[in-house]
Motif scaffolding. Structure first.
Motif, short mmCIF file in Angstrom:
data_model
loop_
_atom_site.label_atom_id
_atom_site.label_comp_id
_atom_site.label_asym_id
_atom_site.label_seq_id
_atom_site.Cartn_x
_atom_site.Cartn_y
_atom_site.Cartn_z
N GLU A 180 30.18 55.98 34.20
CA GLU A 180 29.45 56.94 33.38
C GLU A 180 30.01 57.06 31.96
O GLU A 180 29.30 57.51 31.06
CB GLU A 180 29.47 58.32 34.06
N GLU A 181 31.25 56.64 31.75
CA GLU A 181 31.85 56.78 30.43
C GLU A 181 32.04 55.44 29.72
O GLU A 181 32.54 55.41 28.59
CB GLU A 181 33.22 57.48 30.55
N THR A 182 31.64 54.34 30.35
CA THR A 182 31.85 53.01 29.77
C THR A 182 30.61 52.16 30.02
O THR A 182 30.00 52.22 31.09
CB THR A 182 33.06 52.31 30.41
N ARG A 183 30.26 51.36 29.06
CA ARG A 183 29.19 50.37 29.25
C ARG A 183 29.87 49.03 29.50
O ARG A 183 30.48 48.45 28.59
CB ARG A 183 28.28 50.32 28.03
N ILE A 184 29.77 48.55 30.73
CA ILE A 184 30.51 47.37 31.18
C ILE A 184 29.56 46.18 31.25
O ILE A 184 28.46 46.27 31.82
CB ILE A 184 31.14 47.62 32.56
N HIS A 185 29.98 45.06 30.70
CA HIS A 185 29.23 43.81 30.77
C HIS A 185 30.09 42.76 31.47
O HIS A 185 31.26 42.58 31.10
CB HIS A 185 28.85 43.32 29.37
N ILE A 186 29.50 42.08 32.44
CA ILE A 186 30.24 41.07 33.20
C ILE A 186 29.47 39.75 33.13
O ILE A 186 28.32 39.66 33.57
CB ILE A 186 30.45 41.51 34.66
N LEU A 187 30.12 38.74 32.56
CA LEU A 187 29.55 37.39 32.43
C LEU A 187 30.38 36.44 33.30
O LEU A 187 31.42 35.94 32.87
CB LEU A 187 29.59 36.96 30.96
N PRO A 188 29.96 36.18 34.54
CA PRO A 188 30.83 35.45 35.48
C PRO A 188 30.97 33.96 35.19
O PRO A 188 31.96 33.36 35.58
CB PRO A 188 30.15 35.66 36.84
N SER A 189 29.97 33.35 34.55
CA SER A 189 30.00 31.89 34.41
C SER A 189 29.50 31.49 33.03
O SER A 189 28.30 31.34 32.81
CB SER A 189 29.13 31.24 35.50
N LEU A 190 30.43 31.29 32.11
CA LEU A 190 30.07 30.88 30.75
C LEU A 190 29.76 29.40 30.68
O LEU A 190 29.05 28.96 29.78
CB LEU A 190 31.22 31.24 29.80
N ASN A 191 30.28 28.62 31.61
CA ASN A 191 30.08 27.16 31.63
C ASN A 191 29.52 26.75 32.98
O ASN A 191 30.21 26.10 33.77
CB ASN A 191 31.41 26.46 31.32
N PRO A 192 28.28 27.11 33.29
CA PRO A 192 27.74 26.78 34.62
C PRO A 192 27.58 25.29 34.85
O PRO A 192 27.66 24.83 36.00
CB PRO A 192 26.37 27.50 34.63
N ASP A 193 27.37 24.50 33.79
CA ASP A 193 27.27 23.05 33.96
C ASP A 193 28.58 22.49 34.51
O ASP A 193 28.59 21.67 35.44
CB ASP A 193 26.94 22.38 32.63
N GLY A 194 29.69 22.92 33.92
CA GLY A 194 30.99 22.45 34.39
C GLY A 194 31.29 22.92 35.80
O GLY A 194 31.85 22.19 36.62
N TYR A 195 30.89 24.17 36.11
CA TYR A 195 31.15 24.68 37.45
C TYR A 195 30.42 23.87 38.51
O TYR A 195 30.99 23.56 39.56
CB TYR A 195 30.73 26.14 37.58
N GLU A 196 29.17 23.53 38.26
CA GLU A 196 28.42 22.76 39.26
C GLU A 196 29.09 21.43 39.54
O GLU A 196 29.10 20.95 40.67
CB GLU A 196 26.98 22.56 38.77
N LYS A 197 29.68 20.83 38.51
CA LYS A 197 30.39 19.57 38.70
C LYS A 197 31.65 19.79 39.54
O LYS A 197 31.95 19.01 40.45
CB LYS A 197 30.75 18.97 37.35
N ALA A 198 32.38 20.87 39.25
CA ALA A 198 33.58 21.17 40.04
C ALA A 198 33.21 21.54 41.47
O ALA A 198 33.92 21.18 42.42
CB ALA A 198 34.37 22.30 39.37
N TRP A 199 32.12 22.26 41.66
CA TRP A 199 31.67 22.67 42.99
C TRP A 199 31.32 21.46 43.84
O TRP A 199 31.57 21.45 45.04
CB TRP A 199 30.48 23.61 42.84
N GLU A 200 30.76 20.44 43.23
CA GLU A 200 30.47 19.22 43.97
C GLU A 200 31.75 18.58 44.48
O GLU A 200 31.80 18.03 45.57
CB GLU A 200 29.70 18.23 43.08
N GLY A 201 32.81 18.60 43.66
CA GLY A 201 34.08 18.02 44.09
C GLY A 201 34.75 18.82 45.18
O GLY A 201 35.34 18.26 46.10
#
Length: 750
Positions: free
Chosen positions: A406-427
């Protein structure tokens, strides 16, 4: 029911194995600091790995024909894709190496068997692939690793951990593998699981080195219950030789034909790269068996009471999880995107606030970012867990979480590089190596892809006869950086636009591969140095912010813990100035500080960049309190609104603190937040066309920013201009009028 008769003898042998394990008490290797300095011989002579005689009846087991040795490994070059999932539920799936994808296992039809030395073979029914024991995550301690010989201490068995990195100066205490003291087939490296364990596989790498090429090309695997009598894994009637590595960095997985139950496991290199030496990094896959009598493990087991989705999520599953959280808490959450990746994937963010979608005057804005390096997955999963946790605790009316939301506006960005993550997830979590998926699709490292504003600031400060005073904040982005031809990732441009749009006050970007909090500056001021302590004008504030996270983490400030790779950060309580660690030009932290109001820090949340999902509950417990405490620090310092005499907020007003050579600016509504440590400060607010105002503002030790509002009066010139513009007249410029009169007089004289 069909296997009950086969299971009973296995359980009996397992109980006998417990008795054999007790003999180990007097045979434990010395845990002495000098243990690895010299060559370490086996606890008994070992001319060749011991191969036991099969028990009666074992020869009549039905077996499928096996290919000739060496056994081909499982590699990362051909990853297996997972089955499609129809719906994501907030449930924890059954444990397994990759419960979100098909396991990389070798099929075999060998039936249960046991040897006459108390090492049972697991039953065929056990098909699940076990998780890593924890060499990479440091769950396995240095005292649980032993070797036949070692070249020197820096290449001892304790350095034989998967993905461990060598120091800048090799040939020191921090080399990048275990290397045997001699190159012969009698060398080995051994892991003591300290309890009966069902071993299912071995993952190997070569030596991490810039100059040398060392790796093992084939090896045998042996198990034991007492570290004296060893049973070699068989391939039919002969010892199985597993195919090792063909280069030094790509991990190679070999699964045992049949899981083996024992306490100790040993890897015996049989061949190695022709121009190199016997050097290995490894991870062992195994499932510890229940042992209620083992106090050591009961004392060190980590559990969590939070009902969260503890598993890895690919891009589609991440979106589904965000949707689930949004449906659970529609009044406090909003899903939006800040742009797209190079491959067109949306960069999703979730806002958590009591009024999502709008900036409230007086309410500070906070953000967490993860996944700038796509293979540093732990930060991504921690933020997804944080989303679930905040939603659940808000619904449960946890007063601490309710107050925060209620006292803070929180922003959460979990994956700034989703292209790279998908490659790592495949490995996969163990087979991706140290860098697979780190960069964007077009090969850019987002973490240092921001404009270098440090150099612009420092060069301007070094000019003695500058035309005007150098601005110490809101430094403009160079024009070349904004051009389309600049080597700037689309993800970087999206983050810059996001940070310019929202008046963030505090932020943390979660990274992996270390356990430390780094604060700016990240770039050294001396151009000829690679490491140099380079503080900001707000160094004391940044130190406190870093310490607030590190001190509440379960491991960061633990002086007893082992270093992840080469750096010991305990001298600064789990924190470090980025430039004193390694210089980085164009980092997110430095850009955020010099171009916006936001104080940004890099939080390295774990030694293992991509831990197995079975480790996620423990990692969540390690970081949960720290994630919350760090967000709460946004309410430390001073805050207020800068208004004119009519009560209207003044945007872009400058807030200066005496003695601190870094200013901030008000947001569009005239509100501001200035992070400060406890103390008394002389604060000045000024804006174009207004008379500056100065106040003494006291910051206390209690949580909650001190209110410090300003009312500015317009200057006389500004008031004259305002009146004349109101009546359609232009204000008179006195210097221009004097020049005009002088010109008229000259013409009259002429």
């Amino acid at each position: 029911m069909a296997h009950r008769g086969a299971v009973a003898p296995v359980l009996t042998l397992a109980l006998l194995a417990v008795a054999f394990a007790g003999v180990r008490a007097q045979g434990t290797a010395p845990e002495d600091p000098d243990y690895y300095v010299q060559e370490i011989w086996s606890r008994e002579p070992e001319p060749e790995p011991f191969s036991p005689t099969l028990p009666a009846g074992a020869g009549v087991e039905e077996r499928e024909p096996r290919p000739p040795e060496p056994r081909p490994p499982k590699r990362t070059t051909k990853p297996k894709k997972g089955p499609k999932k129809e719906k994501l539920a907030l449930e924890t799936p059954p444990p397994g190496k990759k419960s979100n994808r098909k396991g990389m296992r070798t099929k075999n039809t060998e039936k249960a068997a046991s040897d006459d030395h108390g090492v049972p073979v697991a039953h065929e029914d056990v098909k699940e692939s076990c998780p890593p024991l924890g060499l990479e995550t440091l769950k396995i301690t240095d005292f649980q690793l032993h070797a036949s010989t070692a070249k020197r201490y820096g290449l001892g068995a304790h350095r034989g951990r998967l993905n461990i990195q060598a120091g800048i100066n090799e040939n020191d205490f921090y080399d990048g593998a275990w290397c045997a003291g001699r190159n012969d087939p009698h060398q080995w490296i051994e892991v003591d699981a300290r309890r009966l364990t069902r071993f299912t596989g071995v993952i190997t790498q070569g030596r991490n080195s810039l100059w040398l090429s060392d790796w093992v090309t084939s090896y045998k695997v042996m198990v034991s219950n007492d570290s004296h009598t060893w049973v070699t894994v068989k391939n039919g009637s002969g010892d199985m030789i597993f195919e090792g590595n063909s280069e030094k960095e790509i991990p190679v997985l070999n699964e045992l034909p049949v899981p083996m139950v024992a306490r100790y496991i040993r890897v015996n290199p049989r061949s190695w790269f022709d121009n190199g030496s016997i050097c290995m990094r490894l991870e062992i896959l195994g499932c510890p068996l229940p042992d209620p009598n083992n106090y050591y493990h009961r004392r060190n087991e980590m559990t969590t009471t939070d009902d969260l989705d503890f598993r890895h999520h690919n891009y589609k599953e991440m979106r589904q999880l965000m949707k689930v959280v949004n449906e659970m808490c529609p009044n406090i959450t909003r899903i939006y995107n800040i742009g797209r990746s190079h491959q067109g994937l949306k960069l999703y963010a979730v806002e958590i606030s009591d009024r999502p979608g709008e900036h409230e005057v007086g309410e500070p804005e906070f953000h967490y970012i993860a996944g700038a390096h796509g293979n540093e997955v732990l930060g991504r999963e921690l933020l997804l867990l944080l989303l679930q946790f905040l939603c659940q605790e808000y619904l449960a009316r946890n007063p601490r979480i309710v107050r925060l939301v209620e006292e803070t506006r929180i922003h959460i960005l979990p994956s700034l590089n989703p292209d790279g993550y998908e490659k790592a997830w495949e490995g996969g979590s163990e087979l991706g190596g140290w860098s697979l998926g780190r960069w964007t699709h077009d090969g850019i490292d987002i973490n240092n892809n921001f404009p270098d504003l440090n150099t612009l600031l420092w060069e301007a400060e070094d000019r003695k006869n500058g035309p005007r005073k150098v601005p110490n904040h809101y430094i403009a982005i160079p024009e070349w950086f904004l051009s389309e031809n600049a080597t700037v990732a689309v993800e970087t441009r999206a983050v810059i636009a996001w940070m310019e749009k929202i008046p963030f006050v505090l932020g943390g970007n979660l990274q992996g591969g270390e356990l430390v909090v780094a604060y700016p500056y990240d770039m050294v001021r001396s151009p000829w140095k690679t490491q140099e302590h380079t503080p900001t004008p707000d160094d004391h504030v940044f130190r406190w912010l870093a310490y607030s996270y590190a001190s509440t983490h379960r491991l960061m400030t633990d002086a007893r813990r082992r270093v992840c790779h080469t750096e010991d950060f305990q001298k600064e309580e789990g924190t470090v100035n980025g430039a004193s660690w390694h210089t980085v030009a164009g980092s997110l932290n430095d850009f955020s500080y010099l171009h916006t109001n936001c104080f940004e820090l890099s939080i390295y949340v774990g030694c293992d960049k991509y831990p197995h999902e079975s480790q996620l509950p423990e990692e969540w417990e390690n970081n949960r309190e720290s994630l919350i405490v760090f967000m709460e620090q946004i309410h430390r310092g001073i805050k207020g609104v800068v208004r004119d005499s009519h009560g209207k907020g003044i945007p872009n007003a400058i807030i200066s603190v005496e003695g601190v050579n870094h200013d901030i600016r008000t947001a569009s509504d005239g509100d501001y937040w200035r992070l400060l440590n406890p103390g008394e400060y002389v604060v000045t607010a000024k804006a174009d066309g207004f008379t500056a105002s100065t106040k003494n503002c006291m910051v206390g030790y209690d949580m909650g920013a001190t209110r410090c509002d300003f009312t500015l009066s317009k200057t006389n010139l500004a008031r004259i201009r305002e009146i004349m513009e109101k009546f359609g007249k232009q204000p008179v410029s006195l210097p221009a009028r004097r020049l005009k009169l002088r010109g008229r007089k000259r013409r009259q004289r002429g």
